[in-house]
Design a protein around this motif. Structure first.
Motif, PDB file in Angstrom:
ATOM      1  N   CYS A 210       0.830  -1.219   0.000  1.00  0.00           N
ATOM      2  CA  CYS A 210       0.000   0.000   0.000  1.00  0.00           C
ATOM      3  C   CYS A 210       0.862   1.266   0.000  1.00  0.00           C
ATOM      4  O   CYS A 210       1.726   1.456   0.854  1.00  0.00           O
ATOM      5  CB  CYS A 210      -0.896  -0.016   1.229  1.00  0.00           C
ATOM      6  SG  CYS A 210      -1.869   1.478   1.467  1.00  0.00           S
ATOM      7  N   TYR A 211       0.593   2.157  -0.973  1.00  0.00           N
ATOM      8  CA  TYR A 211       1.367   3.402  -1.058  1.00  0.00           C
ATOM      9  C   TYR A 211       1.092   4.293   0.150  1.00  0.00           C
ATOM     10  O   TYR A 211       1.987   4.989   0.650  1.00  0.00           O
ATOM     11  CB  TYR A 211       1.027   4.158  -2.355  1.00  0.00           C
ATOM     12  CG  TYR A 211      -0.253   4.940  -2.294  1.00  0.00           C
ATOM     13  CD1 TYR A 211      -0.254   6.288  -1.934  1.00  0.00           C
ATOM     14  CD2 TYR A 211      -1.484   4.339  -2.543  1.00  0.00           C
ATOM     15  CE1 TYR A 211      -1.428   7.018  -1.850  1.00  0.00           C
ATOM     16  CE2 TYR A 211      -2.655   5.051  -2.453  1.00  0.00           C
ATOM     17  CZ  TYR A 211      -2.634   6.384  -2.115  1.00  0.00           C
ATOM     18  OH  TYR A 211      -3.802   7.092  -2.017  1.00  0.00           O
TER      19      TYR A 211
ATOM     20  N   GLY B 197       3.142   3.324   3.034  1.00  0.00           N
ATOM     21  CA  GLY B 197       4.508   3.796   2.871  1.00  0.00           C
ATOM     22  C   GLY B 197       4.667   5.244   3.302  1.00  0.00           C
ATOM     23  O   GLY B 197       5.650   5.608   3.954  1.00  0.00           O
ATOM     24  N   ILE B 198       3.689   6.072   2.957  1.00  0.00           N
ATOM     25  CA  ILE B 198       3.717   7.481   3.373  1.00  0.00           C
ATOM     26  C   ILE B 198       3.634   7.584   4.889  1.00  0.00           C
ATOM     27  O   ILE B 198       4.364   8.353   5.534  1.00  0.00           O
ATOM     28  CB  ILE B 198       2.565   8.251   2.706  1.00  0.00           C
ATOM     29  CG1 ILE B 198       2.782   8.326   1.186  1.00  0.00           C
ATOM     30  CG2 ILE B 198       2.434   9.656   3.299  1.00  0.00           C
ATOM     31  CD1 ILE B 198       1.617   8.906   0.426  1.00  0.00           C
TER      32      ILE B 198
ATOM     33  N   GLU C 231       1.071  -1.322 -10.530  1.00  0.00           N
ATOM     34  CA  GLU C 231       1.539  -1.016  -9.186  1.00  0.00           C
ATOM     35  C   GLU C 231       2.802  -0.159  -9.280  1.00  0.00           C
ATOM     36  O   GLU C 231       3.597  -0.304 -10.211  1.00  0.00           O
ATOM     37  CB  GLU C 231       1.834  -2.312  -8.437  1.00  0.00           C
ATOM     38  CG  GLU C 231       2.078  -2.129  -6.958  1.00  0.00           C
ATOM     39  CD  GLU C 231       1.997  -3.442  -6.194  1.00  0.00           C
ATOM     40  OE1 GLU C 231       1.387  -3.464  -5.118  1.00  0.00           O
ATOM     41  OE2 GLU C 231       2.531  -4.452  -6.695  1.00  0.00           O
ATOM     42  N   SER C 232       2.979   0.739  -8.317  1.00  0.00           N
ATOM     43  CA  SER C 232       4.204   1.538  -8.252  1.00  0.00           C
ATOM     44  C   SER C 232       4.961   1.148  -6.984  1.00  0.00           C
ATOM     45  O   SER C 232       4.564   0.231  -6.273  1.00  0.00           O
ATOM     46  CB  SER C 232       3.872   3.029  -8.263  1.00  0.00           C
ATOM     47  OG  SER C 232       3.041   3.352  -7.161  1.00  0.00           O
ATOM     48  N   GLY C 233       6.025   1.839  -6.692  1.00  0.00           N
ATOM     49  CA  GLY C 233       6.794   1.526  -5.496  1.00  0.00           C
ATOM     50  C   GLY C 233       7.907   0.523  -5.782  1.00  0.00           C
ATOM     51  O   GLY C 233       7.904  -0.183  -6.797  1.00  0.00           O
TER      52      GLY C 233
ATOM     53  N   ARG D 130       7.016  -3.236  -6.466  1.00  0.00           N
ATOM     54  CA  ARG D 130       5.900  -3.412  -7.396  1.00  0.00           C
ATOM     55  C   ARG D 130       5.924  -4.773  -8.087  1.00  0.00           C
ATOM     56  O   ARG D 130       6.975  -5.304  -8.428  1.00  0.00           O
ATOM     57  CB  ARG D 130       5.906  -2.304  -8.447  1.00  0.00           C
ATOM     58  CG  ARG D 130       7.188  -2.175  -9.236  1.00  0.00           C
ATOM     59  CD  ARG D 130       7.147  -0.952 -10.141  1.00  0.00           C
ATOM     60  NE  ARG D 130       8.427  -0.703 -10.781  1.00  0.00           N
ATOM     61  CZ  ARG D 130       9.401   0.023 -10.245  1.00  0.00           C
ATOM     62  NH1 ARG D 130       9.249   0.540  -9.041  1.00  0.00           N
ATOM     63  NH2 ARG D 130      10.532   0.222 -10.887  1.00  0.00           N
TER      64      ARG D 130
END
Length: 258
Positions: free
Chosen positions: A29-30, A33-34, A196-198, A201
């Motif tokens: 989950c982005y 991460g934040i 997906e990013s990160g 991913r």
């Protein structure tokens, strides 16, 4: 409320923060991460309601904006009472009376609870503004979509949409229609899809996105391709760098019927 890099929205508004994972799409989950970077000792699983944010003056923007509600949480999280969720809807409806140019985008992985809330919600004095509240269901796999699509169709919302992000496998939008009601713009006003990013991913093949593009085209449903991966698994967000056949970012021009 603040500006966002999420390219299908202009602003994010987070009266709720924190969440817990419910399916494979949540794995990296982005938002978590934040939270891990900026929340210090508070864990992302600590779901909190911020009532002071209901009076955010930035909501009073005269400019037409698309506002993503709760980018750092899920509005229909199990820990939130319907009374709390209704407070947020009250603010949205009040804003749309004075600022009908705005659009509020709500996205959930908990579509069954969203349906239960809509059935519970007090509807008095809420005859206008529905077309500016877009209720979306987030699914990453065929199973996710088939589990939740019936609940999405049953919700008494003016605008329903799908977010297929992060896309983790091929998804057949027609097969997912378990009630055989027909995947079309009369049921779903909009589809957003993206890889997906990160740093962790998972793979997303362009042909999976292209197949969704074909399904949306066949059903006359607007499609917004958010981001893709190249052959080296790098994330590409600039639509001008997409393969020509995937350069598609459309917004709804007509709304589904209640």
């Amino acid at each position: 409320m603040q500006k966002t890099n999420i390219n299908w929205a202009d602003m994010v508004w987070n009266p709720i923060t924190g969440c817990t994972k419910v399916n494979q799409g949540c794995k990296f989950c982005y938002a978590e991460g934040i939270a891990n970077r900026f929340w210090k000792d508070r864990k992302f699983t600590d779901v909190q309601f911020h009532p002071e944010r209901l009076n955010d003056k930035k909501l009073n923007s005269k400019k037409s904006v698309r506002i993503f509600v709760n980018s750092m949480s899920d509005l229909f999280h199990e820990s939130l009472s319907f009374e709390i969720i209704e407070q947020i809807y009250d603010v949205i409806f009040d804003q749309l009376i004075n600022y009908p140019q705005h659009t509020f985008l709500i996205l959930t992985k908990r579509i069954q609870r969203a349906r239960e809330f809509y059935e519970w919600m007090h509807m008095e004095n809420r005859n206008t503004g529905w077309e500016n509240i877009w209720l979306g269901y987030s699914a990453s796999t065929q199973k996710d979509l088939e589990i939740g699509i019936n609940d999405l169709f049953r919700i008494n919302a003016k605008v329903r949409w799908l977010s297929l992000e992060p896309l983790l496998e091929p998804i057949d939008l027609f097969k997912a229609d378990c009630l055989n009601r027909g995947f079309s713009c009369e049921k779903i006003a909009w589809v957003v899809v993206g890889c997906e990013s990160g740093s962790k991913r998972r793979e997303c093949k362009n042909r999976w996105i292209d197949e969704i593009k074909t399904d949306c085209s066949d059903a006359n449903v607007p499609l917004w391709i958010k981001q893709i991966q190249d052959e080296k698994n790098n994330v590409i967000e600039d639509v001008n760098l997409f393969p020509k056949e995937l350069q598609k970012r459309e917004l709804p021009i007509k709304f589904v019927k209640i």
